[in-house]
Design a protein around this motif. Structure first.
Motif, mmCIF file in Angstrom:
data_model
loop_
_atom_site.group_PDB
_atom_site.id
_atom_site.type_symbol
_atom_site.label_atom_id
_atom_site.label_comp_id
_atom_site.label_asym_id
_atom_site.label_seq_id
_atom_site.Cartn_x
_atom_site.Cartn_y
_atom_site.Cartn_z
ATOM 1 N N GLY A 1 0.817 -1.202 0.000
ATOM 2 C CA GLY A 1 0.000 0.000 0.000
ATOM 3 C C GLY A 1 0.852 1.254 0.000
ATOM 4 O O GLY A 1 1.956 1.271 0.535
ATOM 5 N N TRP A 2 0.307 2.271 -0.633
ATOM 6 C CA TRP A 2 0.891 3.606 -0.579
ATOM 7 C C TRP A 2 -0.038 4.491 0.248
ATOM 8 O O TRP A 2 -1.258 4.504 0.009
ATOM 9 C CB TRP A 2 1.069 4.198 -1.969
ATOM 10 C CG TRP A 2 2.208 3.608 -2.737
ATOM 11 C CD1 TRP A 2 2.158 2.609 -3.661
ATOM 12 C CD2 TRP A 2 3.578 4.003 -2.636
ATOM 13 N NE1 TRP A 2 3.415 2.344 -4.144
ATOM 14 C CE2 TRP A 2 4.306 3.185 -3.543
ATOM 15 C CE3 TRP A 2 4.270 4.957 -1.894
ATOM 16 C CZ2 TRP A 2 5.684 3.292 -3.703
ATOM 17 C CZ3 TRP A 2 5.639 5.068 -2.058
ATOM 18 C CH2 TRP A 2 6.330 4.245 -2.957
ATOM 19 N N PHE A 3 0.548 5.215 1.176
ATOM 20 C CA PHE A 3 -0.192 6.110 2.044
ATOM 21 C C PHE A 3 0.487 7.474 1.996
ATOM 22 O O PHE A 3 1.646 7.589 1.608
ATOM 23 C CB PHE A 3 -0.184 5.583 3.485
ATOM 24 C CG PHE A 3 -0.761 4.197 3.600
ATOM 25 C CD1 PHE A 3 0.010 3.083 3.318
ATOM 26 C CD2 PHE A 3 -2.074 4.013 3.998
ATOM 27 C CE1 PHE A 3 -0.522 1.804 3.410
ATOM 28 C CE2 PHE A 3 -2.611 2.735 4.099
ATOM 29 C CZ PHE A 3 -1.829 1.638 3.797
ATOM 30 N N GLU B 1 -3.430 8.875 5.226
ATOM 31 C CA GLU B 1 -4.546 8.329 4.462
ATOM 32 C C GLU B 1 -4.048 7.358 3.400
ATOM 33 O O GLU B 1 -2.940 7.505 2.875
ATOM 34 C CB GLU B 1 -5.339 9.450 3.777
ATOM 35 C CG GLU B 1 -4.541 10.254 2.779
ATOM 36 C CD GLU B 1 -5.381 11.333 2.106
ATOM 37 O OE1 GLU B 1 -6.570 11.465 2.407
ATOM 38 O OE2 GLU B 1 -4.812 12.040 1.236
ATOM 39 N N PRO B 2 -4.853 6.359 3.073
ATOM 40 C CA PRO B 2 -4.472 5.446 1.995
ATOM 41 C C PRO B 2 -4.600 6.128 0.644
ATOM 42 O O PRO B 2 -5.526 6.906 0.420
ATOM 43 C CB PRO B 2 -5.454 4.283 2.144
ATOM 44 C CG PRO B 2 -6.626 4.855 2.845
ATOM 45 C CD PRO B 2 -6.111 5.954 3.717
ATOM 46 N N VAL B 3 -3.681 5.839 -0.229
ATOM 47 C CA VAL B 3 -3.674 6.387 -1.582
ATOM 48 C C VAL B 3 -4.005 5.296 -2.589
ATOM 49 O O VAL B 3 -4.911 5.436 -3.405
ATOM 50 C CB VAL B 3 -2.304 7.003 -1.918
ATOM 51 C CG1 VAL B 3 -2.254 7.455 -3.377
ATOM 52 C CG2 VAL B 3 -1.985 8.156 -0.978
ATOM 53 N N SER B 4 -3.284 4.206 -2.498
ATOM 54 C CA SER B 4 -3.474 3.109 -3.444
ATOM 55 C C SER B 4 -2.789 1.870 -2.884
ATOM 56 O O SER B 4 -1.860 1.976 -2.080
ATOM 57 C CB SER B 4 -2.859 3.467 -4.803
ATOM 58 O OG SER B 4 -3.043 2.418 -5.737
ATOM 59 N N CYS B 5 -3.279 0.713 -3.299
ATOM 60 C CA CYS B 5 -2.612 -0.511 -2.879
ATOM 61 C C CYS B 5 -2.870 -1.615 -3.895
ATOM 62 O O CYS B 5 -3.778 -1.506 -4.731
ATOM 63 C CB CYS B 5 -3.030 -0.944 -1.479
ATOM 64 S SG CYS B 5 -4.795 -1.072 -1.219
ATOM 65 N N ALA C 1 2.675 15.847 0.253
ATOM 66 C CA ALA C 1 2.627 15.029 1.465
ATOM 67 C C ALA C 1 3.886 14.177 1.531
ATOM 68 O O ALA C 1 4.651 14.106 0.563
ATOM 69 C CB ALA C 1 1.400 14.120 1.472
ATOM 70 N N VAL C 2 4.071 13.538 2.665
ATOM 71 C CA VAL C 2 5.057 12.476 2.757
ATOM 72 C C VAL C 2 4.352 11.189 2.359
ATOM 73 O O VAL C 2 3.282 10.869 2.893
ATOM 74 C CB VAL C 2 5.646 12.347 4.171
ATOM 75 C CG1 VAL C 2 6.632 11.183 4.235
ATOM 76 C CG2 VAL C 2 6.323 13.645 4.579
ATOM 77 N N TYR C 3 4.938 10.473 1.432
ATOM 78 C CA TYR C 3 4.354 9.233 0.933
ATOM 79 C C TYR C 3 5.105 8.045 1.529
ATOM 80 O O TYR C 3 6.341 7.994 1.502
ATOM 81 C CB TYR C 3 4.418 9.197 -0.598
ATOM 82 C CG TYR C 3 3.375 10.068 -1.248
ATOM 83 C CD1 TYR C 3 3.482 11.456 -1.192
ATOM 84 C CD2 TYR C 3 2.270 9.515 -1.890
ATOM 85 C CE1 TYR C 3 2.514 12.267 -1.767
ATOM 86 C CE2 TYR C 3 1.300 10.315 -2.470
ATOM 87 C CZ TYR C 3 1.430 11.692 -2.403
ATOM 88 O OH TYR C 3 0.472 12.495 -2.969
ATOM 89 N N TYR C 4 4.325 7.112 2.051
ATOM 90 C CA TYR C 4 4.876 5.917 2.675
ATOM 91 C C TYR C 4 4.368 4.672 1.945
ATOM 92 O O TYR C 4 3.222 4.653 1.478
ATOM 93 C CB TYR C 4 4.428 5.810 4.137
ATOM 94 C CG TYR C 4 4.808 6.957 5.017
ATOM 95 C CD1 TYR C 4 3.994 8.080 5.123
ATOM 96 C CD2 TYR C 4 5.976 6.903 5.788
ATOM 97 C CE1 TYR C 4 4.335 9.128 5.953
ATOM 98 C CE2 TYR C 4 6.317 7.956 6.621
ATOM 99 C CZ TYR C 4 5.501 9.068 6.699
ATOM 100 O OH TYR C 4 5.837 10.107 7.531
#
Length: 128
Positions: A34-36, A45-49, A91-94
């Motif tokens: 997942g990318w958050f 928040e979730p972005v995509s997974c 944002a910071v993407y994790y």
């Protein structure tokens, strides 16, 4: 064991970035990746997974049609291609890995799941 994100940076509105999430110490098989993102003063928040085995994907409404997630199990790397970026994407993407695989993706990759591994994050800044 770790996940390492890369590819963040500064881009003008309308531009594109390609984020990578590379895993070491474990294999992607069976995992959901997942990318958050977390903007200043906001919750993560979730972005995509993506479910690496089934290929099932999820996109947040805010990124549908602009972001594309993919995964290469052989390379243990997940990619988030981001197009038509706007300042709201700053944002910071994790990236994170979860053993739930398809189940996690179908649930929309909730941010409050207990993900097995998290990366350290990469900053994405979109200027207007």
């Amino acid at each position: 064991v770790q996940l390492v994100e890369s590819g963040g940076g500064l881009v003008q509105a309308g531009g594109s970035l390609r984020l990578s999430c590379a895993a070491s110490g474990f294999t992607f098989d069976g995992y959901a990746i997942g990318w958050f993102r977390q903007a200043p003063g906001k919750e993560r928040e979730p972005v995509s997974c993506i479910a690496n085995d089934e290929g099932t994907t999820y996109y947040a409404d805010s990124v549908k049609g602009r972001f594309t997630i993919s995964s290469d199990n052989a390379k243990n790397t997940a990619i988030l291609k981001m197009d038509s970026l706007g300042p709201e994407d700053t944002a910071v993407y994790y990236c994170a890995a979860d053993v739930g695989g398809d189940t996690t993706v179908l649930a929309g990759c909730p941010v409050d799941y207990v993900y097995t591994y998290w990366g350290q994050g990469t900053q994405v800044t979109v200027s207007s």
